[in-house]
Motif scaffolding. Sequence first.
Motif, PDB file in Angstrom:
ATOM      1  N   PHE A   1       0.811  -1.220   0.000  1.00 25.45           N
ATOM      2  CA  PHE A   1       0.000   0.000   0.000  1.00 25.45           C
ATOM      3  C   PHE A   1       0.840   1.263   0.000  1.00 25.45           C
ATOM      4  O   PHE A   1       0.397   2.316  -0.412  1.00 25.45           O
ATOM      5  CB  PHE A   1      -1.057  -0.046   1.113  1.00 25.45           C
ATOM      6  CG  PHE A   1      -0.621   0.483   2.423  1.00 25.45           C
ATOM      7  CD1 PHE A   1       0.136  -0.283   3.272  1.00 25.45           C
ATOM      8  CD2 PHE A   1      -0.982   1.767   2.796  1.00 25.45           C
ATOM      9  CE1 PHE A   1       0.534   0.214   4.491  1.00 25.45           C
ATOM     10  CE2 PHE A   1      -0.595   2.274   4.009  1.00 25.45           C
ATOM     11  CZ  PHE A   1       0.174   1.495   4.856  1.00 25.45           C
ATOM     12  N   LYS A   2       2.100   1.136   0.388  1.00 28.22           N
ATOM     13  CA  LYS A   2       2.982   2.318   0.335  1.00 28.22           C
ATOM     14  C   LYS A   2       3.282   2.762  -1.101  1.00 28.22           C
ATOM     15  O   LYS A   2       3.691   3.899  -1.331  1.00 28.22           O
ATOM     16  CB  LYS A   2       4.288   2.023   1.073  1.00 28.22           C
ATOM     17  CG  LYS A   2       4.188   2.358   2.550  1.00 28.22           C
ATOM     18  CD  LYS A   2       5.548   2.751   3.093  1.00 28.22           C
ATOM     19  CE  LYS A   2       5.394   3.589   4.333  1.00 28.22           C
ATOM     20  NZ  LYS A   2       6.681   3.957   4.907  1.00 28.22           N
TER      21      LYS A   2
ATOM     22  N   ILE B   1       1.321   5.901  -2.228  1.00 26.91           N
ATOM     23  CA  ILE B   1       1.520   7.268  -1.738  1.00 26.91           C
ATOM     24  C   ILE B   1       2.652   7.981  -2.488  1.00 26.91           C
ATOM     25  O   ILE B   1       3.543   7.344  -3.043  1.00 26.91           O
ATOM     26  CB  ILE B   1       1.778   7.352  -0.205  1.00 26.91           C
ATOM     27  CG1 ILE B   1       3.061   6.621   0.205  1.00 26.91           C
ATOM     28  CG2 ILE B   1       0.571   6.890   0.576  1.00 26.91           C
ATOM     29  CD1 ILE B   1       3.412   6.808   1.676  1.00 26.91           C
TER      30      ILE B   1
ATOM     31  N   GLU C   1       5.547   9.539  -1.689  1.00 26.45           N
ATOM     32  CA  GLU C   1       6.432   9.642  -0.514  1.00 26.45           C
ATOM     33  C   GLU C   1       7.195  10.957  -0.463  1.00 26.45           C
ATOM     34  O   GLU C   1       7.560  11.430   0.615  1.00 26.45           O
ATOM     35  CB  GLU C   1       7.416   8.474  -0.508  1.00 26.45           C
ATOM     36  CG  GLU C   1       6.903   7.302   0.290  1.00 26.45           C
ATOM     37  CD  GLU C   1       7.983   6.281   0.624  1.00 26.45           C
ATOM     38  OE1 GLU C   1       9.009   6.667   1.219  1.00 26.45           O
ATOM     39  OE2 GLU C   1       7.778   5.099   0.269  1.00 26.45           O
TER      40      GLU C   1
ATOM     41  N   PHE D   1       6.001  13.597   1.995  1.00 29.20           N
ATOM     42  CA  PHE D   1       5.929  13.297   3.425  1.00 29.20           C
ATOM     43  C   PHE D   1       7.156  13.870   4.132  1.00 29.20           C
ATOM     44  O   PHE D   1       8.199  14.010   3.510  1.00 29.20           O
ATOM     45  CB  PHE D   1       5.865  11.774   3.629  1.00 29.20           C
ATOM     46  CG  PHE D   1       4.472  11.223   3.434  1.00 29.20           C
ATOM     47  CD1 PHE D   1       3.889  11.207   2.171  1.00 29.20           C
ATOM     48  CD2 PHE D   1       3.749  10.725   4.511  1.00 29.20           C
ATOM     49  CE1 PHE D   1       2.604  10.704   1.984  1.00 29.20           C
ATOM     50  CE2 PHE D   1       2.466  10.226   4.326  1.00 29.20           C
ATOM     51  CZ  PHE D   1       1.893  10.209   3.070  1.00 29.20           C
TER      52      PHE D   1
ATOM     53  N   HIS E   1       3.537  14.523   6.010  1.00 28.12           N
ATOM     54  CA  HIS E   1       2.416  15.329   5.542  1.00 28.12           C
ATOM     55  C   HIS E   1       2.188  16.548   6.445  1.00 28.12           C
ATOM     56  O   HIS E   1       2.775  16.656   7.526  1.00 28.12           O
ATOM     57  CB  HIS E   1       1.163  14.464   5.409  1.00 28.12           C
ATOM     58  CG  HIS E   1       0.751  13.738   6.648  1.00 28.12           C
ATOM     59  ND1 HIS E   1       0.526  14.358   7.844  1.00 28.12           N
ATOM     60  CD2 HIS E   1       0.499  12.405   6.869  1.00 28.12           C
ATOM     61  CE1 HIS E   1       0.149  13.469   8.738  1.00 28.12           C
ATOM     62  NE2 HIS E   1       0.135  12.275   8.189  1.00 28.12           N
TER      63      HIS E   1
ATOM     64  N   LEU F   1      -6.540   8.534   5.525  1.00 27.42           N
ATOM     65  CA  LEU F   1      -5.697   8.272   4.356  1.00 27.42           C
ATOM     66  C   LEU F   1      -5.228   6.817   4.367  1.00 27.42           C
ATOM     67  O   LEU F   1      -5.314   6.111   3.358  1.00 27.42           O
ATOM     68  CB  LEU F   1      -4.489   9.229   4.356  1.00 27.42           C
ATOM     69  CG  LEU F   1      -3.377   8.938   3.356  1.00 27.42           C
ATOM     70  CD1 LEU F   1      -3.882   9.008   1.920  1.00 27.42           C
ATOM     71  CD2 LEU F   1      -2.200   9.918   3.535  1.00 27.42           C
ATOM     72  N   LYS F   2      -4.755   6.375   5.526  1.00 22.78           N
ATOM     73  CA  LYS F   2      -4.285   4.995   5.607  1.00 22.78           C
ATOM     74  C   LYS F   2      -5.407   4.001   5.327  1.00 22.78           C
ATOM     75  O   LYS F   2      -5.235   3.043   4.578  1.00 22.78           O
ATOM     76  CB  LYS F   2      -3.666   4.728   6.982  1.00 22.78           C
ATOM     77  CG  LYS F   2      -3.117   3.314   7.056  1.00 22.78           C
ATOM     78  CD  LYS F   2      -2.236   3.084   8.228  1.00 22.78           C
ATOM     79  CE  LYS F   2      -1.014   3.970   8.229  1.00 22.78           C
ATOM     80  NZ  LYS F   2      -0.321   3.911   9.524  1.00 22.78           N
TER      81      LYS F   2
ATOM     82  N   LEU G   1      -6.121   3.826   1.595  1.00 22.97           N
ATOM     83  CA  LEU G   1      -5.091   3.110   0.845  1.00 22.97           C
ATOM     84  C   LEU G   1      -5.200   1.612   1.077  1.00 22.97           C
ATOM     85  O   LEU G   1      -5.047   0.815   0.160  1.00 22.97           O
ATOM     86  CB  LEU G   1      -3.698   3.616   1.236  1.00 22.97           C
ATOM     87  CG  LEU G   1      -3.428   5.085   0.927  1.00 22.97           C
ATOM     88  CD1 LEU G   1      -2.056   5.500   1.424  1.00 22.97           C
ATOM     89  CD2 LEU G   1      -3.544   5.362  -0.565  1.00 22.97           C
ATOM     90  N   LYS G   2      -5.477   1.235   2.323  1.00 25.03           N
ATOM     91  CA  LYS G   2      -5.621  -0.197   2.641  1.00 25.03           C
ATOM     92  C   LYS G   2      -6.828  -0.782   1.912  1.00 25.03           C
ATOM     93  O   LYS G   2      -6.789  -1.930   1.467  1.00 25.03           O
ATOM     94  CB  LYS G   2      -5.779  -0.393   4.154  1.00 25.03           C
ATOM     95  CG  LYS G   2      -4.526  -0.058   4.938  1.00 25.03           C
ATOM     96  CD  LYS G   2      -3.863  -1.316   5.425  1.00 25.03           C
ATOM     97  CE  LYS G   2      -2.560  -0.974   6.142  1.00 25.03           C
ATOM     98  NZ  LYS G   2      -1.681  -2.114   6.315  1.00 25.03           N
TER      99      LYS G   2
END
Lengths: 67, 269
Positions: free
Chosen positions: B3-4, B7, B9, B12, B14, B26-27, B30-31
């Motif tokens: 899932f990273k 993003i 990156e 970040f 953020h 947000l997490k 994404l998950k």
Amino acid sequence: MAKKVLKEHIINKDWCKGCGICVFFCPKNVLELDKEGKVFASRPKDCICCKQCELMCPDFAIEIEVQ
Amino acid sequence: MAFKDYIRERFFPHIWCPGCGHGMVLKGMLKAVEKLGIDKNNIVMVSGIGCSARITGYVDFHTLHTIHGRALAFATGVKISRPELCLIVPMGDGDALAIGGNHFIHACRRNIDITAVIMNNRIYGMTGGQYSPLSGIGKYASTAPYSTIENKFDIVKLAETAGASFVARTTTYHIREMIDILCMAISNKGFSVVEIFSQCPTYFGRKNELKTPTDMLNYFKDNTTPIGSKVKEANPELIERGVFINSSMPEYCEEYDKIVAKAKKNTEV
Ligand SMILES: Cc1ncc(C[n+]2csc(CCOP(=O)(O)OP(=O)(O)O)c2C)c(N)n1
Ligand code: SF4
Ligand code: SF4
Ligand code: SF4
């Protein structure tokens, strides 16, 4: 299911804002904030690799690596 | 895909404050996308203005950061022209229900296949803690130093009445439930509304005696309950979480295609 064994806590200190969410919600009291207000694993041996910290961190700053 | 990989990156850490719930939303998003296995090139995330709306900057999807309250109008345009894409619209409670209230009810009414995620922190975070239509009575805000006197909206009831085909509520504390609900919402072919209680420790928390992000998360835990639970009978003040509506209804883009086909047929004869 085989018990998960911790390899390490991967902490991104540049991203950690010291909010304390992971410290509070860790069921095993593994984590603490250091003098700079960044998280570190003070009792890594107690970690049960539940990944609650990783899931709840709003800053994507802590990950659990298992063996 | 990890899932990273979803993003950006490079942006970040953020901009959100320490412990802000928006990072947890947000997490969760994404998950959910990772779980559903959607190709990131098939997702369009559209947002308006607010701390919440900054979320589009951090995801490696197609993103549009538009104007306050109008994200759903932009998203409707994208969806109508490219109906094969998955549209996700994260909004603050002010963005969605103050300035954007009219766009919101009409998007519900049309049942267009878009997932609206309302990151409800009950305050205007970005502009300094003014009260919002979701603050409710007796809350403190920079514009309510002696407390608010206005009723709040019930987002679930509003969305349901306006015609959304999927309506749910969850909180950042219940992040596992949030991921499951977001999966269902994104999978629904129609307009989906997910209200997520998200903590703003900087303004709502500080002014309303929830001093830390942890206090706010515990507040979500202690003041909500799954739909139809026994505890609700004993304590009617508890706010219900879960899926309220999940129904199959005609979807706007599909109906529009039918009208196009009908019009073409008529011009042929
Ligand atoms: C047309 C217009 N009116 C007002 C504003 C000022 N403004 C920016 S964000 C915002 C509200 C933010 O609150 P919310 O949508 O709840 O999001 P949060 O910041 O709490 O996540 C307002 C009123 C603006 N940017 N544009
Ligand atoms: S939850 Fe994340 S940002 Fe907060 S203290 Fe823990 S690692 Fe740092
Ligand atoms: S994985 Fe679980 S036990 Fe280990 S530090 Fe994180 S929250 Fe604590
Ligand atoms: S002001 Fe509130 S909503 Fe905005 S980033 Fe800070 S905690 Fe989050």
